[in-house]
Design an enzyme around this catalytic site. Structure first.
Site, PDB file in Angstrom:
ATOM      1  N   ARG A  84       4.527 -16.957  27.494  1.00 24.85           N
ATOM      2  CA  ARG A  84       5.139 -18.013  26.685  1.00 24.85           C
ATOM      3  C   ARG A  84       4.369 -19.317  26.795  1.00 24.85           C
ATOM      4  NH1 ARG A  84      10.769 -18.267  29.316  1.00 24.85           N
ATOM      5  NH2 ARG A  84       9.392 -17.885  31.055  1.00 24.85           N
ATOM      6  N   SER A 135      15.422 -15.186  29.705  1.00 24.04           N
ATOM      7  CA  SER A 135      16.685 -14.525  30.048  1.00 24.04           C
ATOM      8  C   SER A 135      17.614 -15.484  30.780  1.00 24.04           C
ATOM      9  CB  SER A 135      16.430 -13.293  30.918  1.00 24.04           C
ATOM     10  OG  SER A 135      15.718 -12.315  30.213  1.00 24.04           O
ATOM     11  N   LYS A 162      16.471  -7.405  46.116  1.00 21.77           N
ATOM     12  CA  LYS A 162      16.990  -8.379  45.155  1.00 21.77           C
ATOM     13  C   LYS A 162      18.314  -7.929  44.556  1.00 21.77           C
ATOM     14  CE  LYS A 162      12.595 -10.413  43.891  1.00 21.77           C
ATOM     15  NZ  LYS A 162      11.724 -10.814  42.784  1.00 21.77           N
ATOM     16  N   HIS A 209      10.992 -11.059  24.435  1.00 21.90           N
ATOM     17  CA  HIS A 209      10.594  -9.752  24.960  1.00 21.90           C
ATOM     18  C   HIS A 209      10.423  -8.759  23.817  1.00 21.90           C
ATOM     19  CE1 HIS A 209      12.984 -10.862  28.794  1.00 21.90           C
ATOM     20  NE2 HIS A 209      11.707 -10.858  29.143  1.00 21.90           N
TER      21      HIS A 209
END
Length: 168
Positions: free
Chosen positions: A91, A128, A40, A16
């Protein structure tokens, strides 16, 4: 021109930070925006405030970067902030397929453009969730995340130590 780099950043990784640093060289100003969704809630390791604090520490050396948060549609945030460029990091090809759909939807909903920046190859394996998983077992993540993230993960998992296996 100003841009927004949205994400959950739970926590920010070196991938990031690589994308953000390069975006900061392209755009006058970049706002890193932690998007939060009430539906969430409880699915993130770090609270919204913790993620914002980690981001502020990790981006302190980037003078044209600020940190914010928003709940709701990203295009609504873009309109409120008068920004028309979304920065997204990629990515792998699988990221592109997903991000392309989102970019098209955002363009239709809010007439905003998306700029994709490929993460450097050395960060293409870092996510992450992987950093959280490794950290939960006491693994060394110092090469995967900024020091602010590594320290926050260390503290978080030290707090849950002795209460059974940490959930990530």
């Amino acid at each position: 021109m100003n841009a927004v780099f949205p994400g959950s950043f739970d926590p920010i990784t070196n991938g990031h930070l690589d994308v953000l640093t390069r975006a900061a060289k392209i755009f006058e100003h970049v706002t890193v925006t932690v998007m939060h969704n009430a539906r969430k809630q409880g699915q993130h390791l770090f609270t919204l405030d913790e993620r914002l604090d980690i981001l502020r520490a990790a981006t302190a050396a980037l003078p044209n970067v600020s940190v914010d948060s928003f709940g709701g549609l990203l295009v609504n945030y873009m309109v409120q902030q008068n920004k028309g460029i979304i920065v997204r990091g990629l990515r792998a090809v699988s990221d592109y397929e997903y991000e392309l759909q989102i970019a098209h939807l955002n363009r239709q909903l809010g007439e905003v453009e998306t700029v994709f920046i490929m993460a450097a190859t050395r960060w293409s394996y870092v996510s992450s969730s992987m950093a959280r998983e490794i950290a939960s077992y006491g693994g060394d993540i110092s090469t995967m995340v900024p020091s602010a993230s590594a320290e926050a993960l260390r503290r978080k998992f030290a707090a849950v130590e002795g209460r059974g296996q940490a959930q990530v």
